[in-house]
Design a protein around this motif. Sequence first.
Motif: not given
Length: 308
Positions: A176-177, A206, A209
């Motif tokens: 997901h980054d 996320h 984050a």
Amino acid sequence: MPIVDPRTGDPLSTPQSEASAAQADPSQYIVDVDMSNFQQVVLEGSMQIPVVLDCWAPWCEPCKSLTPVLEKLAHEYAGSFVLAKLNIEDNQQIAAQLGIRSVPDVKLIMQGQLYDQFQGALPEKQIRDWLGQYLSAPQDAEASPEEQAEAALADGDSATARAIYEQLVQDYPDYHDYQIGLASALVGEGRADEARALLDNLPPEHRDAAKTRGVRARIEFGEEAPDAEEIAALEGRDDSEARFKRALRQVADGRYEEGLEGLLALLKSDRSYGEDIARKTLLRVFDALGAEHPLTVTYRRKLFALLY
């Protein structure tokens, strides 16, 4: 390239010199292994040079994206490690002895021992970081796609960064980054609504984050900052309102150091302006940049010195 023991940090002695490693034939450091050569290549071979054992299967889709990355890195490292590829479908006895339960499964064998391992098709940058714990990266190594995207963003080339991140998201949909990186590139292109939608669709863990908060902060700065016409109308003014709006525009445009300097100067001269909005905005910029960003580190220190 020095090989280090991660448990002690001491160099490991190897009979093979760096020079001979650099001149190794690619066929010698990318090898298919089975019952006939596993002992020689993996167990005995790792006494001289580290072995990265890639356990894969023909039916494994993630393996099809991971193996080419490992092969690319094996070529870059030019013999500083051997990539041994094990088809577990054809070598079930070895797979059982190794305790392979799912693939891809990658193991680092050094001095005849298992030093480290990972499962799943990790992105290239993570694999580089993993290898970097044990081997020095080759000096002429090509930048990874993620590093290229980050460099493009730093240069203000959001379109190039977006194209790279789109491909990375396609190749690694569960990492997901890369989706957060794509959202950042979209913000740079002025496509805030698309970026926000992408962030809203992230898994719950996320969505909040640090990186996600940073991109959301950039979206908010873009919405709050005065447009070019309003900035032009401020020409010649040096009051607190004008200084704050200029700093906000600089941050929204990605000129972070100028914006941070302007906010810090405003805080020094008129902390009460906007109910301490300069300080609050500084903290928001830190959030947008991330705690490890050099500007965050520098200006957080300056802010602390000013306040205390």
